[in-house]
Design a protein around this motif. Structure first.
Motif, PDB file in Angstrom:
ATOM      1  N   SER A 167       0.052  -1.949  -6.659  1.00  0.00           N
ATOM      2  CA  SER A 167      -1.398  -2.062  -6.520  1.00  0.00           C
ATOM      3  C   SER A 167      -1.852  -3.487  -6.835  1.00  0.00           C
ATOM      4  O   SER A 167      -2.680  -4.063  -6.116  1.00  0.00           O
ATOM      5  CB  SER A 167      -2.099  -1.072  -7.455  1.00  0.00           C
ATOM      6  OG  SER A 167      -3.497  -1.210  -7.373  1.00  0.00           O
TER       7      SER A 167
ATOM      8  N   TYR B 235       0.831  -1.201   0.000  1.00  0.00           N
ATOM      9  CA  TYR B 235       0.000   0.000   0.000  1.00  0.00           C
ATOM     10  C   TYR B 235       0.871   1.260   0.000  1.00  0.00           C
ATOM     11  O   TYR B 235       0.658   2.184  -0.794  1.00  0.00           O
ATOM     12  CB  TYR B 235      -0.925  -0.016   1.224  1.00  0.00           C
ATOM     13  CG  TYR B 235      -1.793   1.211   1.321  1.00  0.00           C
ATOM     14  CD1 TYR B 235      -2.974   1.303   0.596  1.00  0.00           C
ATOM     15  CD2 TYR B 235      -1.440   2.272   2.140  1.00  0.00           C
ATOM     16  CE1 TYR B 235      -3.775   2.434   0.684  1.00  0.00           C
ATOM     17  CE2 TYR B 235      -2.226   3.405   2.230  1.00  0.00           C
ATOM     18  CZ  TYR B 235      -3.403   3.474   1.500  1.00  0.00           C
ATOM     19  OH  TYR B 235      -4.189   4.605   1.579  1.00  0.00           O
TER      20      TYR B 235
ATOM     21  N   TYR C 278      -0.833  -5.698  -3.950  1.00  0.00           N
ATOM     22  CA  TYR C 278      -1.721  -5.464  -2.815  1.00  0.00           C
ATOM     23  C   TYR C 278      -3.028  -6.236  -2.986  1.00  0.00           C
ATOM     24  O   TYR C 278      -3.477  -6.934  -2.076  1.00  0.00           O
ATOM     25  CB  TYR C 278      -2.000  -3.963  -2.672  1.00  0.00           C
ATOM     26  CG  TYR C 278      -2.964  -3.638  -1.567  1.00  0.00           C
ATOM     27  CD1 TYR C 278      -2.524  -3.457  -0.265  1.00  0.00           C
ATOM     28  CD2 TYR C 278      -4.333  -3.509  -1.809  1.00  0.00           C
ATOM     29  CE1 TYR C 278      -3.405  -3.162   0.764  1.00  0.00           C
ATOM     30  CE2 TYR C 278      -5.217  -3.218  -0.799  1.00  0.00           C
ATOM     31  CZ  TYR C 278      -4.752  -3.047   0.489  1.00  0.00           C
ATOM     32  OH  TYR C 278      -5.627  -2.767   1.501  1.00  0.00           O
TER      33      TYR C 278
ATOM     34  N   ASN D  28       2.762   1.714  -3.312  1.00  0.00           N
ATOM     35  CA  ASN D  28       1.849   2.218  -4.347  1.00  0.00           C
ATOM     36  C   ASN D  28       1.666   3.718  -4.201  1.00  0.00           C
ATOM     37  O   ASN D  28       1.754   4.462  -5.190  1.00  0.00           O
ATOM     38  CB  ASN D  28       0.505   1.491  -4.263  1.00  0.00           C
ATOM     39  CG  ASN D  28      -0.541   2.135  -5.143  1.00  0.00           C
ATOM     40  OD1 ASN D  28      -1.304   2.985  -4.677  1.00  0.00           O
ATOM     41  ND2 ASN D  28      -0.580   1.754  -6.398  1.00  0.00           N
TER      42      ASN D  28
ATOM     43  N   GLN E 164       1.413   0.794 -10.320  1.00  0.00           N
ATOM     44  CA  GLN E 164       0.472  -0.221 -10.787  1.00  0.00           C
ATOM     45  C   GLN E 164       0.867  -1.616 -10.292  1.00  0.00           C
ATOM     46  O   GLN E 164       0.016  -2.391  -9.858  1.00  0.00           O
ATOM     47  CB  GLN E 164       0.396  -0.209 -12.315  1.00  0.00           C
ATOM     48  CG  GLN E 164      -0.567  -1.220 -12.893  1.00  0.00           C
ATOM     49  CD  GLN E 164      -2.005  -0.969 -12.497  1.00  0.00           C
ATOM     50  OE1 GLN E 164      -2.426   0.176 -12.338  1.00  0.00           O
ATOM     51  NE2 GLN E 164      -2.764  -2.021 -12.325  1.00  0.00           N
TER      52      GLN E 164
END
Length: 68
Positions: A53, A23, A56, A26, A50
């Protein structure tokens, strides 16, 4: 025989830490991309954001698969 999938506390802690890391990375890469004026560097930062993300969400989906 009904076997429930469960994660033990140490593994949950590892997942929690990794989710937090992904997190934060990102957010950092997204912020770096906003600051970049060089198009190639901006694109590289956007790609990094990206990827983190995606990582995650993959971890979150894995974690959610253990919930009934």
């Amino acid at each position: 025989m009904d076997t429930e999938k469960q994660l033990d506390a140490p593994n949950l802690k590892v997942l929690e830490d990794q989710l937090s890391y992904e997190y934060i990375m990102n957010k950092k890469f997204s912020q770096y991309a906003q600051y970049c004026t060089d198009p190639q560097l901006k694109n590289l930062c956007q790609q990094g954001a990206q990827k983190h993300s995606q990582n995650y969400h993959a971890l979150l989906n894995y974690l959610n698969s253990y919930q009934s």
